[in-house]
Design a protein around this motif. Structure first.
Motif, PDB file in Angstrom:
ATOM      1  N   MET A 105       0.846  -1.195   0.000  1.00  0.00           N
ATOM      2  CA  MET A 105       0.000   0.000   0.000  1.00  0.00           C
ATOM      3  C   MET A 105       0.881   1.245   0.000  1.00  0.00           C
ATOM      4  N   SER A 106       0.406   2.306  -0.656  1.00  0.00           N
ATOM      5  CA  SER A 106       1.191   3.532  -0.755  1.00  0.00           C
ATOM      6  C   SER A 106       0.319   4.741  -0.424  1.00  0.00           C
ATOM      7  N   TRP A 107       0.988   5.901  -0.333  1.00  0.00           N
ATOM      8  CA  TRP A 107       0.304   7.176  -0.117  1.00  0.00           C
ATOM      9  C   TRP A 107       0.603   8.104  -1.283  1.00  0.00           C
ATOM     10  N   LEU A 108      -0.449   8.637  -1.884  1.00  0.00           N
ATOM     11  CA  LEU A 108      -0.299   9.589  -2.980  1.00  0.00           C
ATOM     12  C   LEU A 108      -0.190  10.998  -2.418  1.00  0.00           C
ATOM     13  N   VAL A 109       0.813  11.743  -2.870  1.00  0.00           N
ATOM     14  CA  VAL A 109       0.959  13.146  -2.486  1.00  0.00           C
ATOM     15  C   VAL A 109       0.707  13.999  -3.714  1.00  0.00           C
ATOM     16  N   THR A 110      -0.423  14.695  -3.732  1.00  0.00           N
ATOM     17  CA  THR A 110      -0.680  15.620  -4.834  1.00  0.00           C
ATOM     18  C   THR A 110       0.176  16.863  -4.615  1.00  0.00           C
ATOM     19  N   GLY A 111       0.713  17.408  -5.703  1.00  0.00           N
ATOM     20  CA  GLY A 111       1.652  18.513  -5.546  1.00  0.00           C
ATOM     21  C   GLY A 111       2.960  18.055  -4.915  1.00  0.00           C
ATOM     22  N   GLY A 112       3.298  16.778  -5.102  1.00  0.00           N
ATOM     23  CA  GLY A 112       4.452  16.186  -4.435  1.00  0.00           C
ATOM     24  C   GLY A 112       5.796  16.589  -4.996  1.00  0.00           C
ATOM     25  N   ALA A 113       5.814  17.397  -6.060  1.00  0.00           N
ATOM     26  CA  ALA A 113       7.071  17.935  -6.574  1.00  0.00           C
ATOM     27  C   ALA A 113       7.239  19.400  -6.185  1.00  0.00           C
ATOM     28  N   HIS A 140      -1.114   2.275  -8.344  1.00  0.00           N
ATOM     29  CA  HIS A 140      -0.120   2.266  -7.273  1.00  0.00           C
ATOM     30  C   HIS A 140      -0.686   1.752  -5.947  1.00  0.00           C
ATOM     31  N   ASN A 141      -1.877   1.154  -5.995  1.00  0.00           N
ATOM     32  CA  ASN A 141      -2.465   0.537  -4.800  1.00  0.00           C
ATOM     33  C   ASN A 141      -2.442   1.518  -3.621  1.00  0.00           C
ATOM     34  N   VAL A 142      -3.013   2.690  -3.858  1.00  0.00           N
ATOM     35  CA  VAL A 142      -2.943   3.778  -2.891  1.00  0.00           C
ATOM     36  C   VAL A 142      -3.907   3.557  -1.733  1.00  0.00           C
ATOM     37  N   GLU A 143      -3.386   3.734  -0.526  1.00  0.00           N
ATOM     38  CA  GLU A 143      -4.176   3.604   0.692  1.00  0.00           C
ATOM     39  C   GLU A 143      -4.799   4.925   1.107  1.00  0.00           C
ATOM     40  N   GLY A 144      -4.053   6.020   0.916  1.00  0.00           N
ATOM     41  CA  GLY A 144      -4.536   7.334   1.319  1.00  0.00           C
ATOM     42  C   GLY A 144      -3.840   8.423   0.537  1.00  0.00           C
ATOM     43  N   VAL A 145      -4.351   9.637   0.679  1.00  0.00           N
ATOM     44  CA  VAL A 145      -3.852  10.794  -0.073  1.00  0.00           C
ATOM     45  C   VAL A 145      -3.507  11.920   0.891  1.00  0.00           C
ATOM     46  N   ARG A 167       9.317  13.014   1.184  1.00  0.00           N
ATOM     47  CA  ARG A 167      10.540  12.455   1.771  1.00  0.00           C
ATOM     48  C   ARG A 167      10.309  12.012   3.217  1.00  0.00           C
ATOM     49  N   ALA A 168       9.407  12.700   3.925  1.00  0.00           N
ATOM     50  CA  ALA A 168       9.069  12.265   5.278  1.00  0.00           C
ATOM     51  C   ALA A 168       8.295  10.944   5.248  1.00  0.00           C
ATOM     52  N   LEU A 169       7.417  10.777   4.280  1.00  0.00           N
ATOM     53  CA  LEU A 169       6.717   9.509   4.105  1.00  0.00           C
ATOM     54  C   LEU A 169       7.707   8.390   3.819  1.00  0.00           C
ATOM     55  N   ASP A 170       8.635   8.659   2.926  1.00  0.00           N
ATOM     56  CA  ASP A 170       9.627   7.659   2.559  1.00  0.00           C
ATOM     57  C   ASP A 170      10.455   7.245   3.777  1.00  0.00           C
ATOM     58  N   ALA A 171      10.856   8.234   4.582  1.00  0.00           N
ATOM     59  CA  ALA A 171      11.640   7.946   5.780  1.00  0.00           C
ATOM     60  C   ALA A 171      10.847   7.105   6.779  1.00  0.00           C
ATOM     61  N   ALA A 172       9.508   7.265   6.758  1.00  0.00           N
ATOM     62  CA  ALA A 172       8.645   6.505   7.660  1.00  0.00           C
ATOM     63  C   ALA A 172       8.240   5.148   7.083  1.00  0.00           C
ATOM     64  N   GLY A 173       8.752   4.821   5.886  1.00  0.00           N
ATOM     65  CA  GLY A 173       8.433   3.547   5.260  1.00  0.00           C
ATOM     66  C   GLY A 173       7.021   3.460   4.732  1.00  0.00           C
ATOM     67  N   MET A 174       6.464   4.618   4.320  1.00  0.00           N
ATOM     68  CA  MET A 174       5.054   4.644   3.910  1.00  0.00           C
ATOM     69  C   MET A 174       4.856   4.767   2.398  1.00  0.00           C
ATOM     70  N   GLN A 175       5.878   4.473   1.615  1.00  0.00           N
ATOM     71  CA  GLN A 175       5.786   4.322   0.162  1.00  0.00           C
ATOM     72  C   GLN A 175       5.035   5.472  -0.540  1.00  0.00           C
TER      73      GLN A 175
END
Length: 325
Positions: A1-9, A65-70, A18-26
């Motif tokens: 499962m992953s998290w989509l970040v709109t405006g993520g760039a 991307h099998n997104v769990e949350g946004v 990058r905080a999500l990535d550090a927390a292992g939240m894909q």
């Protein structure tokens, strides 16, 4: 499962990613690059170049991307410019949020963290803003963010008690500054730090508007929060929602105390090493002496902490600033 970040760039979105990535939240990035910077997306983070207005593209990204949350950071974030371009502001912020909610409903994604704004409060009668302070936005930007919160609220109500129940929270904040990474900077030409940095590099002294306010040093006091602290609480909110924890509909991410304009300018002068002497100018019409937001509720629920000093905020922003560009 992953998290989509709109405006993520974007500036804030990248820190969230990058905080999500550090927390292992894909994390997965969705950004149309209208203001985002593609090089901010690093490593193997999936990147979808699309607008939240493109509902079909958002649906496809959520499913693929099998997104769990946004975490919804995308939007037109310029309060002053929104007065000139209200229709564009409403299109990006209101219809963009509506489109995202529609895509989430179709794809069965039920968790949402909305990056809102303390601009929903306008100029409050109290100098310290809480979540109970009346919302009286004074720009199309603030209005569009409040409408976004209403859309989310109504979708939560409409889906409550069903298998498609939406769990969501909105995070409100004032001025975001600093950087957590040397390769990520605030690229907005309308925000305070990049404007002052550019002025100093052009040989223009920073300006202080009003030195006779009823504040400790006579200059306006405002809320400034470090972008890394902000990103941490966005991720904490996502983590709490994923764990099934009930959150309040809105939270303020604020310092509770604020920082004066003179403190900011003095720190910028010290960090940049400029010999330019700040100019003291008259007050600007309509500038209240002090506006800050409390962060007590977020501290309890979202691990919120304004952990960076003014000097650290300026140093990190200056270190990442693309000098001479």
């Amino acid at each position: 499962m992953s998290w989509l970040v709109t405006g993520g760039a974007g500036y804030i979105g990248t820190h969230v990613v990058r905080a999500l990535d550090a927390a292992g939240m894909q994390p997965v990035v969705l950004d149309d690059l209208s203001t985002g910077i593609e090089s901010f997306v690093v490593g193997d983070t999936p990147f979808v170049r699309a607008s939240v207005l493109d509902t079909a593209a958002v649906i496809a990204a959520l499913i693929e991307h099998n997104v769990e949350g946004v975490i919804h950071c995308a939007g037109y974030k310029f309060a002053g410019e929104s007065v000139k371009y209200p229709l564009h502001t409403y299109q990006q912020n209101v219809d963009g949020t509506r489109s995202l909610l529609e895509a989430m409903a179709v794809a069965g994604v039920r968790l949402l963290v909305f990056s809102s704004s303390a601009g929903v409060y306008g100029t409050p009668s109290s100098p310290v803003v809480t979540e109970q302070t009346p919302t009286e936005p004074e720009s199309p930007y603030g209005e569009s963010k409040l409408i976004g919160e209403w859309l989310i609220r109504d979708q939560v109500r409409a889906t409550a008690g069903t298998d498609a129940a939406l769990a969501a929270t909105s995070l409100r904040y004032f001025n975001v500054v600093g950087s957590g990474f040397r390769d990520v900077w605030d690229a907005s030409p309308h925000n305070l730090f990049p404007k002052v940095f550019a002025a100093i590099e052009a040989g223009n002294a920073p300006q202080i508007n009003g030195t006779d306010y009823d504040t400790p040093d006579g200059t306006c006091v405002r809320d400034y929060v470090h972008v890394s602290d902000l990103a941490h609480s966005h991720v904490a909110a996502a983590r709490m929602l994923a764990a099934g924890r009930g959150l309040a509909p809105v939270y303020n991410l604020g310092s509770g105390a604020g920082t004066s304009v003179r403190e900011i300018v003095d720190a910028i002068v010290a960090v940049t090493g400029t010999s330019l002497v700040p100019i003291e100018a008259p007050r600007r019409p309509g500038d209240p002496a002090r506006i800050v937001a409390t962060g007590d509720l977020a501290a309890d629920d979202l691990e919120w902490k304004n952990s960076h000093s003014v000097r650290e905020m300026v140093e990190s922003a200056w270190a990442s600033h693309p000098h001479g560009s």
